[in-house]
Design a protein around this motif. Structure first.
Motif, short mmCIF file in Angstrom:
data_model
loop_
_atom_site.label_atom_id
_atom_site.label_comp_id
_atom_site.label_asym_id
_atom_site.label_seq_id
_atom_site.Cartn_x
_atom_site.Cartn_y
_atom_site.Cartn_z
N ILE A 25 2.12 16.59 2.83
CA ILE A 25 2.12 17.08 4.21
C ILE A 25 3.43 16.76 4.91
O ILE A 25 4.02 17.61 5.59
CB ILE A 25 0.92 16.50 4.98
CG1 ILE A 25 -0.38 17.10 4.46
CG2 ILE A 25 1.06 16.74 6.48
CD1 ILE A 25 -1.63 16.43 4.98
N ILE A 26 3.95 15.55 4.73
CA ILE A 26 5.20 15.16 5.37
C ILE A 26 6.36 16.01 4.85
O ILE A 26 7.18 16.50 5.64
CB ILE A 26 5.47 13.65 5.16
CG1 ILE A 26 4.46 12.83 5.96
CG2 ILE A 26 6.89 13.28 5.55
CD1 ILE A 26 4.51 11.34 5.66
N TRP B 53 6.14 19.53 6.34
CA TRP B 53 6.60 19.58 7.74
C TRP B 53 8.12 19.49 7.82
O TRP B 53 8.75 20.17 8.64
CB TRP B 53 5.95 18.48 8.56
CG TRP B 53 4.58 18.86 9.04
CD1 TRP B 53 3.40 18.38 8.60
CD2 TRP B 53 4.26 19.81 10.06
NE1 TRP B 53 2.36 18.98 9.26
CE2 TRP B 53 2.86 19.85 10.17
CE3 TRP B 53 5.03 20.63 10.88
CZ2 TRP B 53 2.22 20.71 11.07
CZ3 TRP B 53 4.37 21.46 11.78
CH2 TRP B 53 2.98 21.49 11.87
N ARG C 13 0.84 -1.19 0.00
CA ARG C 13 0.00 0.00 0.00
C ARG C 13 0.88 1.24 0.00
O ARG C 13 1.73 1.42 0.87
CB ARG C 13 -0.90 0.00 1.23
CG ARG C 13 -1.86 1.15 1.24
CD ARG C 13 -2.91 0.96 2.32
NE ARG C 13 -3.84 2.06 2.25
CZ ARG C 13 -4.04 2.91 3.25
NH1 ARG C 13 -3.40 2.75 4.38
NH2 ARG C 13 -4.89 3.88 3.13
N ARG C 14 0.68 2.09 -1.01
CA ARG C 14 1.45 3.31 -1.11
C ARG C 14 0.71 4.44 -0.39
O ARG C 14 -0.51 4.50 -0.40
CB ARG C 14 1.62 3.68 -2.57
CG ARG C 14 2.48 2.69 -3.32
CD ARG C 14 2.58 2.97 -4.78
NE ARG C 14 2.59 4.39 -5.10
CZ ARG C 14 2.34 4.88 -6.30
NH1 ARG C 14 2.05 4.08 -7.29
NH2 ARG C 14 2.37 6.17 -6.53
N PRO C 15 1.47 5.36 0.21
CA PRO C 15 0.80 6.49 0.86
C PRO C 15 0.16 7.40 -0.19
O PRO C 15 0.63 7.49 -1.32
CB PRO C 15 1.93 7.21 1.59
CG PRO C 15 3.18 6.76 0.95
CD PRO C 15 2.90 5.40 0.38
N GLN C 16 -0.90 8.05 0.20
CA GLN C 16 -1.60 8.94 -0.71
C GLN C 16 -0.74 10.18 -0.96
O GLN C 16 0.13 10.54 -0.18
CB GLN C 16 -2.94 9.35 -0.13
CG GLN C 16 -3.93 8.21 -0.06
CD GLN C 16 -5.26 8.68 0.48
OE1 GLN C 16 -5.38 9.77 1.01
NE2 GLN C 16 -6.26 7.84 0.34
N ARG C 17 -1.02 10.83 -2.07
CA ARG C 17 -0.24 12.00 -2.45
C ARG C 17 -0.34 13.10 -1.39
O ARG C 17 0.66 13.76 -1.08
CB ARG C 17 -0.74 12.53 -3.80
CG ARG C 17 0.04 13.74 -4.28
CD ARG C 17 -0.45 14.21 -5.61
NE ARG C 17 -0.13 13.18 -6.59
CZ ARG C 17 -0.52 13.22 -7.84
NH1 ARG C 17 -1.27 14.20 -8.27
NH2 ARG C 17 -0.18 12.26 -8.68
N SER C 18 -1.51 13.31 -0.82
CA SER C 18 -1.66 14.37 0.18
C SER C 18 -0.81 14.08 1.42
O SER C 18 -0.24 15.01 2.01
CB SER C 18 -3.13 14.52 0.57
OG SER C 18 -3.62 13.31 1.11
N THR C 19 -0.69 12.82 1.80
CA THR C 19 0.14 12.46 2.95
C THR C 19 1.60 12.78 2.67
O THR C 19 2.30 13.33 3.53
CB THR C 19 -0.02 10.96 3.27
OG1 THR C 19 -1.40 10.67 3.47
CG2 THR C 19 0.77 10.58 4.50
N VAL C 20 2.07 12.48 1.48
CA VAL C 20 3.45 12.77 1.11
C VAL C 20 3.70 14.28 1.11
O VAL C 20 4.71 14.76 1.62
CB VAL C 20 3.78 12.15 -0.27
CG1 VAL C 20 5.16 12.59 -0.75
CG2 VAL C 20 3.69 10.64 -0.20
#
Length: 88
Positions: free
Chosen positions: A60-61, A64, A51-58
Motif C-alpha cells: 500500500i505504501i 501511494w 516488528r516488521r511491517p506486513q506485506r500488505s502495508t508495504v
C-alpha cells in the motif's frame, strides 16, 4: 511500584466482586495476565524482537508513493508545456 495498603485492599475487593459477578471474564483476565508474565520472563535474556511491517502495508505504501510520483510528474509536464497548460 508498590501499592499502598488502602489501594491493595480496594483492588482485592474489586477483584472479588468481579470474580463473583462474571467468573468467565475473571478467568480470561487471569489467563491473559499469565501469558503476559510468561512472555516477559521468556524475553529476559533475549534482545527485543523488531516488528516488521506486513506485506500488505508495504504494498500500500509503495502504491501511494507511485501514484503521488505519477501525479507530480504529470503536473510538472503540464505546467512546463504551454500548449498543455490549463486555460486561465
Amino acid at each position: 511500584m508498590a501499592w499502598s495498603q488502602d489501594d491493595a485492599r480496594m483492588l482485592a475487593i474489586i477483584e472479588q466482586h468481579l470474580t463473583d459477578e462474571d467468573p468467565r471474564l475473571a478467568a480470561r483476565l487471569e489467563s491473559f495476565n499469565e501469558r503476559v508474565e510468561r512472555r516477559a520472563q521468556g524475553r529476559h535474556g533475549k534482545p527485543p524482537r523488531v516488528r516488521r511491517p506486513q506485506r500488505s502495508t508495504v504494498i500500500i505504501i509503495v502504491s501511494w508513493l507511485l501514484i503521488a510520483t505519477l501525479i507530480a510528474t504529470l503536473l510538472i509536464m503540464a505546467l512546463r508545456n504551454d500548449a498543455a497548460a490549463f486555460p486561465m
